[in-house]
Design a protein around this motif. Structure first.
Motif, PDB file in Angstrom:
ATOM      1  N   TYR A 117       1.291  -1.621  -0.124  1.00  0.00           N
ATOM      2  CA  TYR A 117       0.477   0.007   0.044  1.00  0.00           C
ATOM      3  C   TYR A 117       0.871   1.454   0.110  1.00  0.00           C
ATOM      4  CZ  TYR A 117      -3.302  -3.498   1.272  1.00  0.00           C
ATOM      5  OH  TYR A 117      -4.419  -4.243   1.078  1.00  0.00           O
ATOM      6  N   ILE A 118       0.812   2.063  -0.867  1.00  0.00           N
ATOM      7  CA  ILE A 118       1.680   3.570  -1.356  1.00  0.00           C
ATOM      8  C   ILE A 118       0.408   4.131  -1.036  1.00  0.00           C
ATOM      9  CG2 ILE A 118       3.219   4.322  -2.346  1.00  0.00           C
ATOM     10  CD1 ILE A 118       3.207   1.110  -2.900  1.00  0.00           C
ATOM     11  N   THR A 119       0.759   5.061  -0.675  1.00  0.00           N
ATOM     12  CA  THR A 119      -0.983   6.774  -1.083  1.00  0.00           C
ATOM     13  C   THR A 119       0.050   7.961  -1.553  1.00  0.00           C
ATOM     14  OG1 THR A 119      -0.154   7.733   1.688  1.00  0.00           O
ATOM     15  CG2 THR A 119      -1.770   6.824   1.090  1.00  0.00           C
ATOM     16  N   VAL A 120      -0.582   7.985  -2.096  1.00  0.00           N
ATOM     17  CA  VAL A 120       0.042   9.441  -4.032  1.00  0.00           C
ATOM     18  C   VAL A 120      -0.292  10.786  -3.408  1.00  0.00           C
ATOM     19  CG1 VAL A 120       1.252   8.252  -4.929  1.00  0.00           C
ATOM     20  CG2 VAL A 120      -1.426   8.288  -5.429  1.00  0.00           C
ATOM     21  N   PRO A 121      -0.320  11.892  -3.666  1.00  0.00           N
ATOM     22  CA  PRO A 121      -0.114  13.193  -3.824  1.00  0.00           C
ATOM     23  C   PRO A 121      -1.750  13.277  -5.252  1.00  0.00           C
ATOM     24  CG  PRO A 121       1.578  13.632  -4.205  1.00  0.00           C
ATOM     25  CD  PRO A 121       1.355  11.697  -3.509  1.00  0.00           C
ATOM     26  N   ASP A 122      -2.271  12.787  -5.781  1.00  0.00           N
ATOM     27  CA  ASP A 122      -2.507  13.330  -6.345  1.00  0.00           C
ATOM     28  C   ASP A 122      -2.956  11.664  -8.214  1.00  0.00           C
ATOM     29  OD1 ASP A 122      -0.582  13.331  -8.684  1.00  0.00           O
ATOM     30  OD2 ASP A 122       0.110  15.540  -7.834  1.00  0.00           O
ATOM     31  N   GLN A 123      -3.885  12.300  -8.837  1.00  0.00           N
ATOM     32  CA  GLN A 123      -4.248  11.108  -9.590  1.00  0.00           C
ATOM     33  C   GLN A 123      -3.206  10.972 -11.211  1.00  0.00           C
ATOM     34  OE1 GLN A 123      -7.683   9.400 -10.445  1.00  0.00           O
ATOM     35  NE2 GLN A 123      -5.480   8.678 -11.300  1.00  0.00           N
ATOM     36  N   GLU A 124      -1.481  12.271 -11.207  1.00  0.00           N
ATOM     37  CA  GLU A 124      -0.889  12.144 -11.717  1.00  0.00           C
ATOM     38  C   GLU A 124       0.458  11.384 -11.910  1.00  0.00           C
ATOM     39  OE1 GLU A 124       3.056  14.867 -14.137  1.00  0.00           O
ATOM     40  OE2 GLU A 124       0.710  15.936 -12.690  1.00  0.00           O
ATOM     41  N   ALA A 125       0.788  11.406  -9.749  1.00  0.00           N
ATOM     42  CA  ALA A 125       1.363  10.633  -8.852  1.00  0.00           C
ATOM     43  C   ALA A 125       1.235   8.795  -9.270  1.00  0.00           C
ATOM     44  CB  ALA A 125       1.707  10.921  -7.804  1.00  0.00           C
ATOM     45  N   ALA A 126       0.006   9.019  -8.730  1.00  0.00           N
ATOM     46  CA  ALA A 126      -1.289   7.367  -9.140  1.00  0.00           C
ATOM     47  C   ALA A 126      -0.532   7.109 -10.155  1.00  0.00           C
ATOM     48  CB  ALA A 126      -2.168   7.763  -8.632  1.00  0.00           C
ATOM     49  N   ASP A 127      -1.187   7.236 -11.462  1.00  0.00           N
ATOM     50  CA  ASP A 127      -0.910   6.241 -12.717  1.00  0.00           C
ATOM     51  C   ASP A 127       0.510   6.517 -13.095  1.00  0.00           C
ATOM     52  OD1 ASP A 127      -3.961   7.121 -12.990  1.00  0.00           O
ATOM     53  OD2 ASP A 127      -3.975   8.929 -14.440  1.00  0.00           O
ATOM     54  N   THR A 128       1.473   7.628 -13.306  1.00  0.00           N
ATOM     55  CA  THR A 128       2.527   7.805 -13.559  1.00  0.00           C
ATOM     56  C   THR A 128       3.271   6.162 -12.874  1.00  0.00           C
ATOM     57  OG1 THR A 128       2.805   9.903 -14.028  1.00  0.00           O
ATOM     58  CG2 THR A 128       4.868   8.033 -13.855  1.00  0.00           C
ATOM     59  N   LEU A 129       3.350   6.030 -11.778  1.00  0.00           N
ATOM     60  CA  LEU A 129       3.758   4.973 -10.270  1.00  0.00           C
ATOM     61  C   LEU A 129       2.938   3.684 -11.067  1.00  0.00           C
ATOM     62  CD1 LEU A 129       3.852   6.369  -6.776  1.00  0.00           C
ATOM     63  CD2 LEU A 129       6.221   6.393  -8.551  1.00  0.00           C
ATOM     64  N   ALA A 130       1.658   3.908 -11.067  1.00  0.00           N
ATOM     65  CA  ALA A 130       1.002   2.126 -12.243  1.00  0.00           C
ATOM     66  C   ALA A 130       1.739   1.560 -12.636  1.00  0.00           C
ATOM     67  CB  ALA A 130      -0.273   2.729 -11.355  1.00  0.00           C
ATOM     68  N   GLY A 131       2.113   2.442 -13.882  1.00  0.00           N
ATOM     69  CA  GLY A 131       2.019   2.519 -15.296  1.00  0.00           C
ATOM     70  C   GLY A 131       3.752   1.649 -15.567  1.00  0.00           C
ATOM     71  N   LYS A 132       4.576   2.136 -14.703  1.00  0.00           N
ATOM     72  CA  LYS A 132       5.452   1.643 -13.959  1.00  0.00           C
ATOM     73  C   LYS A 132       6.136   1.013 -13.648  1.00  0.00           C
ATOM     74  CE  LYS A 132       7.597   6.562 -15.274  1.00  0.00           C
ATOM     75  NZ  LYS A 132       8.729   7.396 -14.443  1.00  0.00           N
ATOM     76  N   LEU A 133       5.350   0.572 -12.269  1.00  0.00           N
ATOM     77  CA  LEU A 133       5.681  -0.914 -11.882  1.00  0.00           C
ATOM     78  C   LEU A 133       5.313  -2.167 -12.766  1.00  0.00           C
ATOM     79  CD1 LEU A 133       3.889   0.166  -8.471  1.00  0.00           C
ATOM     80  CD2 LEU A 133       6.372  -0.517  -8.959  1.00  0.00           C
ATOM     81  N   VAL A 134       4.116  -1.583 -12.809  1.00  0.00           N
ATOM     82  CA  VAL A 134       3.466  -3.076 -13.785  1.00  0.00           C
ATOM     83  C   VAL A 134       4.598  -3.164 -15.631  1.00  0.00           C
ATOM     84  CG1 VAL A 134       1.417  -3.487 -15.505  1.00  0.00           C
ATOM     85  CG2 VAL A 134       1.128  -2.485 -13.768  1.00  0.00           C
ATOM     86  N   GLU A 135       4.599  -1.702 -15.791  1.00  0.00           N
ATOM     87  CA  GLU A 135       5.030  -2.226 -17.356  1.00  0.00           C
ATOM     88  C   GLU A 135       6.840  -2.681 -16.437  1.00  0.00           C
ATOM     89  OE1 GLU A 135       7.595   1.024 -20.392  1.00  0.00           O
ATOM     90  OE2 GLU A 135       6.512   1.342 -18.828  1.00  0.00           O
ATOM     91  N   SER A 136       7.803  -2.636 -15.801  1.00  0.00           N
ATOM     92  CA  SER A 136       9.029  -2.803 -15.747  1.00  0.00           C
ATOM     93  C   SER A 136       8.920  -4.593 -14.767  1.00  0.00           C
ATOM     94  CB  SER A 136       9.858  -2.173 -14.599  1.00  0.00           C
ATOM     95  OG  SER A 136       8.933  -2.186 -12.937  1.00  0.00           O
ATOM     96  N   ARG A 137       7.356  -5.217 -14.670  1.00  0.00           N
ATOM     97  CA  ARG A 137       6.887  -5.893 -13.776  1.00  0.00           C
ATOM     98  C   ARG A 137       7.106  -5.713 -12.622  1.00  0.00           C
ATOM     99  NH1 ARG A 137       4.707  -8.818 -18.608  1.00  0.00           N
ATOM    100  NH2 ARG A 137       5.893  -7.952 -20.220  1.00  0.00           N
ATOM    101  N   LEU A 138       7.456  -5.257 -12.156  1.00  0.00           N
ATOM    102  CA  LEU A 138       7.152  -5.430 -10.413  1.00  0.00           C
ATOM    103  C   LEU A 138       6.006  -5.913  -9.395  1.00  0.00           C
ATOM    104  CD1 LEU A 138      10.298  -2.421  -9.701  1.00  0.00           C
ATOM    105  CD2 LEU A 138      10.355  -5.146  -9.644  1.00  0.00           C
ATOM    106  N   ALA A 139       5.024  -5.511 -10.410  1.00  0.00           N
ATOM    107  CA  ALA A 139       3.927  -5.719 -10.122  1.00  0.00           C
ATOM    108  C   ALA A 139       2.819  -6.307 -10.912  1.00  0.00           C
ATOM    109  CB  ALA A 139       3.246  -4.427 -10.105  1.00  0.00           C
TER     110      ALA A 139
END
Length: 142
Positions: free
Chosen positions: A51-73
């Motif tokens: 579980y990770i909190t983020v300040p806004d939608q932009e940070a959420a989308d960026t982190l989520a996308g990169k985590l999945v793209e890099s196969r960490l999630a």
């Protein structure tokens, strides 16, 4: 005569007590192994949710996308509408945030943590994880 019988009785008693002790020791080892095997198999699936909190939608989308793209999630849920109240630098703060629910493998947790530390906009991001103890097998393999 009685001393000989007493000696024989003591030898037999010691033999019986010794055999019982060996049996009890072996049984306790088998029981301990059975219990720990059962606990291990039920305690974790190898899947972890972070579980990770983020300040806004932009940070959420960026982190989520990169985590999945890099196969960490395998998947990241972005949950809006979280209100966090916390103590920071001696002051009580309340902020609206989004919550990332990151589904990953337990062995990737350190890599996910390093990624978050490197890419998160907060100086000290929330990063807490819990083991998944049960789930549909097909989903957990995903």
């Amino acid at each position: 005569f009685m001393l000989g019988e007493l000696s024989a009785l003591n030898s037999r008693s010691l033999l019986i007590v010794g055999a019982a002790a060996v049996g009890l020791f072996a049984f306790s080892g088998m029981l301990r192994n059975a219990i720990s095997a059962g606990v291990r198999s039920m305690s974790t699936t190898g899947v972890r949710i972070c579980y990770i909190t983020v300040p806004d939608q932009e940070a959420a989308d960026t982190l989520a996308g990169k985590l999945v793209e890099s196969r960490l999630a395998a998947c990241v849920n972005v949950i809006p509408g979280i209100k966090s109240t916390y103590l920071w630098e001696g002051k009580i703060n309340s902020d609206f945030e989004l919550l990332l629910m990151v589904k990953t493998r337990a062995e990737l947790t350190d890599k996910v943590a390093a990624f978050i530390k490197e890419n998160h906009p907060y100086d000290t991001p929330e990063f807490i994880c819990t083991d998944v103890v049960a789930g549909l097998p097909a989903y957990l393999k995903w």
